[in-house]
Design an enzyme around this catalytic site. Structure first.
Site, PDB file in Angstrom:
ATOM      1  N   LYS A  69       0.816  -1.221   0.000  1.00  0.00           N
ATOM      2  CA  LYS A  69       0.000   0.000   0.000  1.00  0.00           C
ATOM      3  C   LYS A  69       0.849   1.270   0.000  1.00  0.00           C
ATOM      4  O   LYS A  69       0.611   2.194  -0.782  1.00  0.00           O
ATOM      5  CB  LYS A  69      -0.950  -0.026   1.208  1.00  0.00           C
ATOM      6  N   THR A  71       4.028   1.503  -0.841  1.00  0.00           N
ATOM      7  CA  THR A  71       4.768   1.507  -2.103  1.00  0.00           C
ATOM      8  C   THR A  71       3.904   2.076  -3.221  1.00  0.00           C
ATOM      9  O   THR A  71       4.359   2.901  -4.032  1.00  0.00           O
ATOM     10  CB  THR A  71       5.215   0.078  -2.450  1.00  0.00           C
ATOM     11  N   ARG A  92       2.173   8.655   7.153  1.00  0.00           N
ATOM     12  CA  ARG A  92       2.456   8.568   8.590  1.00  0.00           C
ATOM     13  C   ARG A  92       3.929   8.250   8.827  1.00  0.00           C
ATOM     14  O   ARG A  92       4.618   7.738   7.953  1.00  0.00           O
ATOM     15  CB  ARG A  92       1.610   7.462   9.233  1.00  0.00           C
ATOM     16  N   LYS A 103       7.007  -6.289  10.827  1.00  0.00           N
ATOM     17  CA  LYS A 103       6.450  -5.630   9.647  1.00  0.00           C
ATOM     18  C   LYS A 103       7.501  -4.851   8.865  1.00  0.00           C
ATOM     19  O   LYS A 103       7.382  -4.638   7.670  1.00  0.00           O
ATOM     20  CB  LYS A 103       5.313  -4.691  10.085  1.00  0.00           C
ATOM     21  N   ALA A 271      -3.778   1.743  12.671  1.00  0.00           N
ATOM     22  CA  ALA A 271      -5.177   1.699  12.247  1.00  0.00           C
ATOM     23  C   ALA A 271      -5.969   0.577  12.904  1.00  0.00           C
ATOM     24  O   ALA A 271      -7.193   0.577  12.839  1.00  0.00           O
ATOM     25  CB  ALA A 271      -5.262   1.558  10.732  1.00  0.00           C
ATOM     26  N   PHE A 299      -3.592  -0.317   7.162  1.00  0.00           N
ATOM     27  CA  PHE A 299      -4.188  -1.644   7.007  1.00  0.00           C
ATOM     28  C   PHE A 299      -5.269  -1.651   5.923  1.00  0.00           C
ATOM     29  O   PHE A 299      -5.211  -0.871   4.979  1.00  0.00           O
ATOM     30  CB  PHE A 299      -4.689  -2.176   8.347  1.00  0.00           C
ATOM     31  N   PHE A 380       3.355  -8.520  -9.517  1.00  0.00           N
ATOM     32  CA  PHE A 380       4.463  -9.445  -9.280  1.00  0.00           C
ATOM     33  C   PHE A 380       4.740 -10.205 -10.589  1.00  0.00           C
ATOM     34  O   PHE A 380       3.822 -10.440 -11.385  1.00  0.00           O
ATOM     35  CB  PHE A 380       4.128 -10.446  -8.172  1.00  0.00           C
ATOM     36  N   TRP A 408       7.152  -0.704  -7.907  1.00  0.00           N
ATOM     37  CA  TRP A 408       8.251  -1.281  -7.130  1.00  0.00           C
ATOM     38  C   TRP A 408       9.489  -1.439  -8.008  1.00  0.00           C
ATOM     39  O   TRP A 408      10.603  -1.149  -7.586  1.00  0.00           O
ATOM     40  CB  TRP A 408       7.829  -2.638  -6.549  1.00  0.00           C
TER      41      TRP A 408
END
Length: 554
Positions: A69, A71, A92, A103, A271, A299, A380, A408
């Site tokens: 998210k 990224t 954030r 994480k 969140a 999230f 991907f 990415w």
């Protein structure tokens, strides 16, 4: 072989932050410099007056397969800039807990990152330390008040203000403090939350300026007296000192992406246990400085986006123009029951079973909140044409376009397809509406979120929650919005229920008023406000060499 995120970040050539500021028509006088590549904005001096478009990036329910998210958020900002738009990204700040836990950081990934990546993930400009200090000063003043005679007759069994530390430390969840005799205070049950769960974090993120900050700090409920009346930080005359500790932390931080897109990073409530958005000040400042503002909610859309829309937009009078829902083929197959080791293999059956998770999030955004949305598949190399085709066909039934993102691997260039669709959506009029009205009773607000957003059959309130809810409504707090604290992994309060579960109810165990922040928190399931470290924490792989170069940070 792919470079690690930190290797990409360390090899990047950053522009000086004064040059990034010039993109926003800001001068060095508008900045408080933290070296060459970070600065705080002197918001009181800003003369900018644009009225930018607000784009919210959210995602499907998170999985171990990852969704990307942040990224995508960073890559979308870079793509909009590449298309010639004036853009500001608003994110954030990362918490040290996840950085050293499981994480990782929160700077994006690959060639869609915010830099300086190490600084961002490790201390940054000290905002979280200031918030922790303010939180713990209030705790110290509270216990000192009791020690010095307890003028307000605070019931030590009903103190709700906890200490905090910005680290995953389960050992501190529940403690006994004040041991060792009378000079060391009143023995009582106490505990720590992680700093991002502190109400002071929420207060800072929902304040408009220093005066508003002080007023909100004064309204924080720290406990109750022996007659059951709330006692506030204002009664302890703590708000001035707390605001003094936060006078710099309230200013947004300016950094840049790898492609030099201006990025404001400020605040960091989780969140799942808080409202999960960056600060109101940063978002409103970004809207004055850029034609497009890209921000995110933490999230999945059932948490960060729901709270962004029902809490932040309500309290700050914001209206989004478009929503991006991020998903990956791999994560959707996980929601369909595919084993982790099989996520790279084509599996149309498992993908079909997992797709309802994405479709439920789309339905929530477009139908319950009335906002235009686009689904972005974070690409991907293992994704197949057949898998992408299924997602496109299912989303078409909801009138929502699907675009692919390769940010990415390619940075902004890999996000131009989604950027063009977002630009189009921003010109579409929308019928944004809150999920519930202010005047609804708390139980009905909670039921609206649970039944409409989660898809639950209903809500069960345990006796403690029902009792607390009645007390809050008797105090006139029933008009506040609700912040749901629950697992991020499922629409339900059971993290094992993947996809879009049916035939379930959620259980509210407790309810607490965050009177400073201006919302009521409902605790569902076994949610924790102090996470723990995993068996093999990420900290074991982080190191620094003799030249100060950090490795293992991701």
């Amino acid at each position: 072989m792919h470079k690690a995120d930190i290797e990409i970040a360390q090899s990047a050539k950053m522009n000086k932050i004064v040059d990034i500021a010039k993109k926003l028509n800001l001068s060095e006088n508008d900045l408080e410099l933290y070296g060459n590549y970070k600065a705080k904005l002197n918001i009181e001096n800003l003369k900018a007056n644009k009225n930018g478009k607000l784009i919210l990036v959210t995602a499907i329910s998170p999985t171990p397969a990852g969704e990307g998210k942040t990224t995508t958020t960073v890559g979308l900002g870079d793509a909009l800039q590449k298309l010639g738009k004036s853009v500001v990204i608003a994110l954030r700040e990362p918490s040290l807990g996840p950085v050293f836990g499981v994480k990782g950081g929160a700077a994006g990934g690959g060639y869609a990152q915010v830099v300086p990546m190490e600084d961002l993930n490790l201390h940054f400009t000290g905002d979280f330390h200031a918030i922790g200090a303010a939180n713990n000063l209030l705790a110290a003043m509270l216990d000192n008040h009791i020690q010095q005679g307890n003028q307000f007759n605070i019931d030590v069994r009903r103190i709700i203000w906890r200490r905090c530390v910005d680290m995953n430390d389960r050992q501190l969840r529940t403690i006994i403090s004040g041991l060792g005799g009378k000079p060391n205070g009143m023995p009582r049950e106490d505990g720590f939350d992680i700093t991002v769960a502190s109400e002071i974090m929420a207060v800072l993120c929902l304040s408009n300026d220093i005066t508003d900050l002080k007023n909100k700090l004064a309204q924080i409920t720290i406990g109750y007296d022996t007659a059951g009346n709330p006692v506030t930080a204002g009664q302890l005359k703590a708000q001035g000192a707390l605001a003094a500790l936060l006078k710099d932390a309230i200013k947004p931080n300016l950094v840049q992406t790898l492609e030099h897109t201006p990025t404001l990073i400020h605040g960091g409530p989780f969140a799942n246990i808080a409202h999960g958005c960056n600060s109101v000040i940063a978002t409103k400042t970004a809207l004055k400085l850029g034609d497009y503002v890209v921000t995110e909610g933490g999230f999945g859309a059932d948490l960060g986006a729901e709270k962004f829309l029902n809490i932040k937009c309500r309290l700050a009078n914001l209206k989004p123009d478009a929503v991006v829902v991020v998903a990956t083929v791999r994560a959707l197959k996980h929601h369909g029951g595919a084993a982790k080791e099989n996520l790279n293999k084509e599996d149309l059956e498992k993908l079909e079973k997992g797709l309802p998770n994405l479709l439920k999030h789309i339905d929530n955004i477009t139908n319950h909140f009335g906002l235009p949305a686009v689904v972005v598949i974070n690409k991907f190399h293992t994704d197949t044409d057949a898998e992408i085709k299924i997602i496109r066909e299912k989303c078409m039934d909801y009138g929502v376009a699907v675009t692919l993102s390769d940010v990415w691997a390619k940075g902004g260039e890999g996000g131009e397809e989604m950027a063009k669709e977002v630009i189009r959506l921003c010109e579409v009029s929308n019928k944004f509406a809150f999920l519930y009205a202010d005047e609804l009773p708390l139980a009905q607000k909670i039921e609206a979120i649970a039944t409409k957003i989660y898809g639950a059959d209903g809500v069960d309130f345990l006796p403690l929650a029902a009792t607390e809810m009645k007390k809050l409504e008797a105090c006139g707090l029933g008009v506040l919005p609700v912040c749901m604290a629950k697992t991020q992994y499922s629409f339900s309060d059971d993290q094992r229920k993947l996809g879009a579960p049916k035939n379930f109810r959620v259980t509210v165990k407790n309810i607490k008023a965050s009177t400073g922040a201006g919302f009521v928190v409902a605790y569902l399931g076994d949610i924790m406000t102090m996470p723990g470290l995993p068996k093999i924490p990420a900290a074991e792989n982080i190191d620094v060499d003799a030249d100060g170069k950090i490795t293992g940070l991701f």
